[in-house]
Every structure is written in C-alpha cells, then in structure tokens.
Design a protein around this motif. Structure first.
Motif, short mmCIF file in Angstrom:
data_model
loop_
_atom_site.label_atom_id
_atom_site.label_comp_id
_atom_site.label_asym_id
_atom_site.label_seq_id
_atom_site.Cartn_x
_atom_site.Cartn_y
_atom_site.Cartn_z
N ALA A 195 -0.93 -5.56 -1.73
CA ALA A 195 0.20 -5.20 -0.81
C ALA A 195 0.85 -3.69 -0.86
O ALA A 195 1.07 -3.03 0.21
N TYR A 196 0.65 -3.17 -2.12
CA TYR A 196 0.90 -1.71 -2.17
C TYR A 196 -0.07 -0.65 -1.72
O TYR A 196 0.23 0.06 -1.14
N ILE A 197 -1.05 -1.03 -1.89
CA ILE A 197 -2.27 -0.26 -1.37
C ILE A 197 -2.49 -0.21 0.39
O ILE A 197 -2.41 0.67 0.94
N PHE A 198 -2.07 -1.53 0.86
CA PHE A 198 -1.90 -1.52 2.22
C PHE A 198 -0.74 -0.96 2.77
O PHE A 198 -1.03 -0.16 3.72
N SER A 199 0.42 -0.85 2.20
CA SER A 199 1.63 -0.30 2.64
C SER A 199 1.29 1.10 2.64
O SER A 199 1.61 1.93 3.52
N SER A 200 0.75 1.64 1.68
CA SER A 200 0.64 3.11 1.31
C SER A 200 -0.50 3.57 2.57
O SER A 200 -0.05 4.63 2.93
N ALA A 201 -1.48 2.89 2.71
CA ALA A 201 -2.40 3.41 3.88
C ALA A 201 -1.79 3.17 4.95
O ALA A 201 -2.17 4.05 5.95
N TYR A 202 -1.12 2.19 5.39
CA TYR A 202 -0.49 1.99 6.57
C TYR A 202 0.35 3.06 6.92
O TYR A 202 0.49 3.66 7.95
N PHE A 203 1.28 3.51 6.06
CA PHE A 203 2.20 4.54 6.29
C PHE A 203 1.50 5.97 6.59
O PHE A 203 1.98 6.42 7.28
N GLN A 204 0.37 6.10 5.90
CA GLN A 204 -0.34 7.17 6.25
C GLN A 204 -0.89 7.40 7.79
O GLN A 204 -1.33 8.43 8.23
N ARG A 205 -0.90 6.56 8.48
CA ARG A 205 -1.60 6.15 9.66
C ARG A 205 -0.45 6.52 10.78
O ARG A 205 -0.68 6.08 12.12
#
Length: 422
Positions: A195-205
C-alpha cells in the motif's frame, strides 16, 4: 506576331519572352534537357536531381534515403532530416479511471484478482503475496501441530519452541500472546508495504505532463492520477472568472512564424519579402532568412495572432517541399484571489507538406466552414468577359477546455477543479 525560335543546346531551352528571336537560357535546378531542341526543359523524375546545378542535360540519382521528389534540385537532404519533421503538441488525454477516490483505487489495485492475469499483474498484486504468506502459515501450523502431538524427538521439540517464540515476538494482533498471530501480522505487513509503495508511486504520476514511463507498480500500466473531462467551446462565449487568467496568458503569447522552403535553389538574395495583408494594403514584416543544405528558412515575429501573410520571391525555381511552423514562449502566473496556478506551455508546432510521388495528392485537414462570396458582377457575361467567383475558406474559432480532477479523498461538496490545457 512572328517569332524566330532557334534550337537550344542540351541543358538549356529556347526563351521567346524578350522579343521575336529566341535566346538560349539554362534549365533551372531540378530540370534538364537532354538534346538540341526548341522544347522546354523536363522535370527530373522522382529519385533524381541536378545536385544544386543549373543547365543540366541529365539528372543524377539521389543518395540513398534522400528526399528527392519530382523536380528535385538537390539530392543530399535525408528523408529523416529535421526540416522535414512535423511537430504537434496536441495530446489525447488518457482514459480516466472509473473512480477518483484514492481509497477505491487502492483497494481495486491491491485486492482485486481477475482471470486471466498476466505475470506482471500477479507480481504486483499485494493480495497474491498475502495469500502466499497465509498458505505458508497454514503449512507451518500443520507442522507445529505434528511436532507437538506426534513427534517425540527432543531436538525437533526445541526447534518448535524457538519458532513459537519467534512468531510470538512478531505478533502485533495478540500482543505477543499468540504465535499464529505472528503469521497474520506478516500478512498484514506485506499488505501495508504494498500500500505504501503503491501510494508513493501513484502520487508521483501527477501531473501527467511530467510522466513518461508506464505505471509498472500497478496491473494497469496506463493508470493515471487524474480524471479528465473536455468539451468544445466557442470563443464567442465569455470565459468564466477562473478561466480569464488563462485566456490572458494565451492572448499575450507572442508568435514567431517559421517558413521553410525545402529542396530549392531559392536563396536569401532573391529579394525574399514577407508581407502582411490588411485589406487592400500590404505592410512589410521584418524577417530573417537563412540558407542551409539546399533549403531556405524564413522566420518573423507576428504582430498579432490573426494575420494574413504573403511571401514574395523573385525568380522561378522549383520547391520540393514546404514546412510551416509556429513557436511561442511559455508563461506562468499565480492568482491568489482565485486560488489558482496558471501555466502556459511553450508553443512548438510545425507541419511539413510535400508530394512523394507524381500521382500523390497532398492532404490538408482542419475544421473549416466554406461560404460563397457572390456578386452579380462576377457572372460570366460573355465569352470575352471571364471573371472569377471567389470561394474563400474561413476557420471557425473554438477552444477545447479540459478539466482535470486530482484523485484523492474528496470533500462532500465535490471535487476540486484544475484547468489543465486549452
């Protein structure tokens, strides 16, 4: 009238425009005359040129992958040359996600399994890895039960006790009392990590203009951190208050026009004049001219966004291709009163036109509306009085307003709107 026409030598033609007796003039670049005759010069066939020379009796083959249309004056301009490249900043916005609520997007990408699934989707699925841990936990539970009730080996019993203590130390659910809670804690930790990895990567898009790579952290590699809606709006409709700053930036942007004449013997010394037409009057526009590799490039700063230009060149030469371009600087403005940030992207547009084959027709596309400007005096009165009926093409002005909504936890009164592009 009587004209005396003398045969012209190979590489020339008989010109009768200056009197009753013909004069031999050299064939212009891109044409040839192979024999003594009174006929005109002939265009070099496709794939051949005169290598920038005049007065030629033959055409020579162009270099491999060279831009050599019919009547080519040069054979050294590559088809991949930058001067033949078109550039467009018109971007098709991606398909919006079904939901803009981040919690829904997170759950859909972490806990959703479908069939069939690609190997990439399996690897990035947090639910899949949690199931792996649960499956291993079930195996461990069976092994622990067997060791406790059916195996009397002292060494194995010591190993069982060590594993039990280790699992109890990782138990956050039963506060260290349940060794089976340690297995459940590991599964939850995996879900939280994903969840943390997904949230961080999604925020960068966000924003999408700065994203060039696929979303490899999700099953759907086209996932975007935005929702889009667009519509075609007429400029006759006044913009909203929050749109006015964007229109002001657009109206203040200064355009520079770029005109490239490709594969031609025209030079800057041929009295190149760029004129602006204002009704019956014409005004000269200050321009720059550059010659390079058999091409002529003219550029000028436009006095306004709506302008009619006329390019005048002295002489008769063949032009193998033409490229039109517009450039304009970027701009940035912050409006505290409207709580908005307005960014105008730099303009960089160019479109090349050429005919690659004798039988090809160049295609143009745009949004056009035709109307007929009719006058009774423009009728064909008799066979000696021919006049023209002018049918100009007028482009209606529209703008495309695209709104972008950032995916996040939304307030009850709706989404925050961000103007993205016009």
């Amino acid at each position: 009238d009587i004209s005396i026409i003398f045969p012209a030598a190979p590489g020339s033609y008989a010109d009768t425009s200056w009197g009753t007796v013909s004069w031999a003039l050299d064939c212009i670049g891109g044409t040839f005359n192979p024999q003594l005759s009174i006929g005109p010069c002939v265009l070099c066939p496709q794939g051949n040129s005169t290598n920038g020379l005049t007065g030629q009796s033959i055409c020579v083959s162009c270099e491999k992958d060279a831009f050599c249309p019919t009547g080519a004056a040069f054979g050294n301009i590559g088809t991949s040359s930058s001067i033949l490249t078109s550039a467009s900043q018109a971007l098709a916005y991606p398909v919006s996600p079904q939901s803009v609520r981040f919690d829904n997007i997170l759950m859909q990408n972490m806990l959703y399994l479908r069939s069939p699934m690609s190997g990439h989707c399996v690897l990035v699925s947090a639910f899949f890895w949690a199931l792996i841990v649960i499956a291993l936990g079930i195996v461990i539970i069976f092994v622990m039960i067997i060791l406790k009730y059916y195996v009397r080996n002292t060494q194995l019993q010591v190993t069982r006790e060590r594993v039990t203590r280790l699992l109890k130390q990782t138990d956050f659910i039963g506060e260290g009392e349940l060794w089976m809670g340690g297995i459940a804690t590991i599964s939850i930790a995996i879900l939280a990590t994903f969840a943390y990895i997904f949230s961080s990567a999604y925020f960068q898009r966000y924003p999408i203009e700065r994203v060039n790579s696929p979303a490899n952290f999700a099953c759907d590699t086209t996932l975007t951190n935005a929702q889009f809606s667009s519509g075609l709006m007429s400029l006759t409709v006044s913009p909203n208050d929050d749109e006015v700053p964007m229109f002001n930036l657009l109206n203040a942007q200064q355009f520079t026009v770029h005109l490239d004449l490709i594969n031609t013997l025209f030079t800057c010394s041929d009295n190149v004049i760029l004129m602006q037409n204002r009704g019956p009057n014409q005004f000269m526009i200050t321009s720059t001219c550059v010659e390079s590799n058999g091409s002529l490039s003219i550029s000028a700063v436009l006095p306004s966004h709506v302008v009619t230009l006329q390019l005048s060149l002295t002489g008769i030469e063949i032009i193998g291709g033409f490229r039109f371009g517009l450039t304009g600087p970027a701009a940035h403005q912050e409006e505290d009163a409207l709580d908005g940030i307005y960014t105008l992207t730099d303009l960089h547009f160019s479109q090349a036109f050429s005919v690659s084959d004798e039988n090809d027709a160049t295609e143009f596309s745009a949004i056009w509306t035709a109307y007929i400007s009719y006058d009774i005096d423009q009728n064909f009165i008799d066979e000696n009085d021919y006049k023209l009926i002018i049918i100009p093409l007028v482009k209606r002005l529209y703008h495309c307003c695209c709104r972008r909504t950032v995916a996040k936890e939304l307030p009850k009164n709706g989404a925050e709107k961000t103007f993205d592009r016009f």
